[in-house]
Design a protein around this motif. Sequence first.
Motif, PDB file in Angstrom:
ATOM      1  N   TYR A   6       0.800  -1.223   0.000  1.00 25.98           N
ATOM      2  CA  TYR A   6       0.000   0.000   0.000  1.00 25.98           C
ATOM      3  C   TYR A   6       0.835   1.278   0.000  1.00 25.98           C
ATOM      4  O   TYR A   6       0.329   2.340   0.320  1.00 25.98           O
ATOM      5  CB  TYR A   6      -0.939  -0.037   1.216  1.00 25.98           C
ATOM      6  N   GLN A  33      -3.970  -6.744  -3.726  1.00 24.40           N
ATOM      7  CA  GLN A  33      -4.184  -5.299  -3.782  1.00 24.40           C
ATOM      8  C   GLN A  33      -2.849  -4.587  -3.924  1.00 24.40           C
ATOM      9  O   GLN A  33      -1.822  -5.065  -3.427  1.00 24.40           O
ATOM     10  CB  GLN A  33      -4.874  -4.768  -2.508  1.00 24.40           C
ATOM     11  N   ALA A  35      -1.518  -0.249  -3.939  1.00 27.50           N
ATOM     12  CA  ALA A  35      -1.846   1.174  -3.944  1.00 27.50           C
ATOM     13  C   ALA A  35      -0.742   1.948  -4.638  1.00 27.50           C
ATOM     14  O   ALA A  35       0.446   1.678  -4.438  1.00 27.50           O
ATOM     15  CB  ALA A  35      -2.024   1.685  -2.519  1.00 27.50           C
ATOM     16  N   ILE A  99      -7.010   5.760  -0.763  1.00 32.16           N
ATOM     17  CA  ILE A  99      -6.142   5.529   0.393  1.00 32.16           C
ATOM     18  C   ILE A  99      -5.301   6.778   0.619  1.00 32.16           C
ATOM     19  O   ILE A  99      -4.879   7.440  -0.335  1.00 32.16           O
ATOM     20  CB  ILE A  99      -5.254   4.282   0.156  1.00 32.16           C
ATOM     21  N   ASP A 213       4.629  -2.452   4.227  1.00 27.46           N
ATOM     22  CA  ASP A 213       4.688  -1.882   2.883  1.00 27.46           C
ATOM     23  C   ASP A 213       6.116  -1.875   2.376  1.00 27.46           C
ATOM     24  O   ASP A 213       7.073  -1.780   3.156  1.00 27.46           O
ATOM     25  CB  ASP A 213       4.175  -0.433   2.885  1.00 27.46           C
ATOM     26  N   ASN A 244      -2.309  -6.543   6.711  1.00 24.58           N
ATOM     27  CA  ASN A 244      -2.269  -7.138   5.370  1.00 24.58           C
ATOM     28  C   ASN A 244      -1.682  -8.546   5.361  1.00 24.58           C
ATOM     29  O   ASN A 244      -1.276  -9.042   4.307  1.00 24.58           O
ATOM     30  CB  ASN A 244      -1.530  -6.239   4.383  1.00 24.58           C
TER      31      ASN A 244
END
Length: 258
Positions: A6, A33, A35, A99, A213, A244
């Motif tokens: 993300y 996912q 981002a 986000i 991340d 996550n």
Amino acid sequence: MFLGDYHTHTVYSHGKGTVSDNVRAAVSAGLKQIAITDHGFRHLTYNVRRSDWPHIMDDVAAARAAYPQIDILLGLETNFNSTEGYIDIEPSDMRYLDILVCGYHKLVFPRRPHDIFRLYAPNFFLNSFGKSSAKQTARNTDAYIKALEKYDIDIISHINHGCRVDAPAVAQAAAAYGTYIELNCKNMHGGQASMTDAELEAVLKTDAMFIVDSDAHSPDKIGVFDKAEEIINRVGIPRGRIANWERLPDFRSRLSKV
């Protein structure tokens, strides 16, 4: 396994890959996912230009059509630019974002001139020598907590990187508002996070949730979390505290739009 990344950058700010490059790398890494979170509008060197924002949205829309097997979130890594907790985004920007990541960075245009002397200059000077005064740490901590009050921040990125705070105090405020504390792989040089092991252990005593991340600035780093794994195992962070890990996070900014 980790299901999402993300915090990633593209050529629109400080990255080397396009939106499509990043998404393709995330698919190859088996993520569910990703981002796209380029640097905020008021960074002096690595900022997203507002004139580029429509092009980023178009690129994300094209990637969503080309890669339906992965959920692509459009966001920003915004910057603190005031001791009063303001960040470099306008309320009207939120409708475009899936986000919102926020962190401290040098070379950001301040909200007011006095923030140069209350935020940027002292942090730059003190962190150049690997230290911070109690007064500046308290001021920084207050700015973080005020930002959490003002904005639907989903992730606080790389705590204590360039700006020392009372990490447990920030973490407890983040928990109260539903904001995740990032374990940032880019800032884990030599297996050491921007927070020390002792600080992470103190954060663990709060109710805060973590998120891992990559902070990838090139596509080959997306979904590479081995440095975070070292920290998690060494400090003993329970996998259930990582948003996550084997699940998808619930992001505060998205929930506020429902």
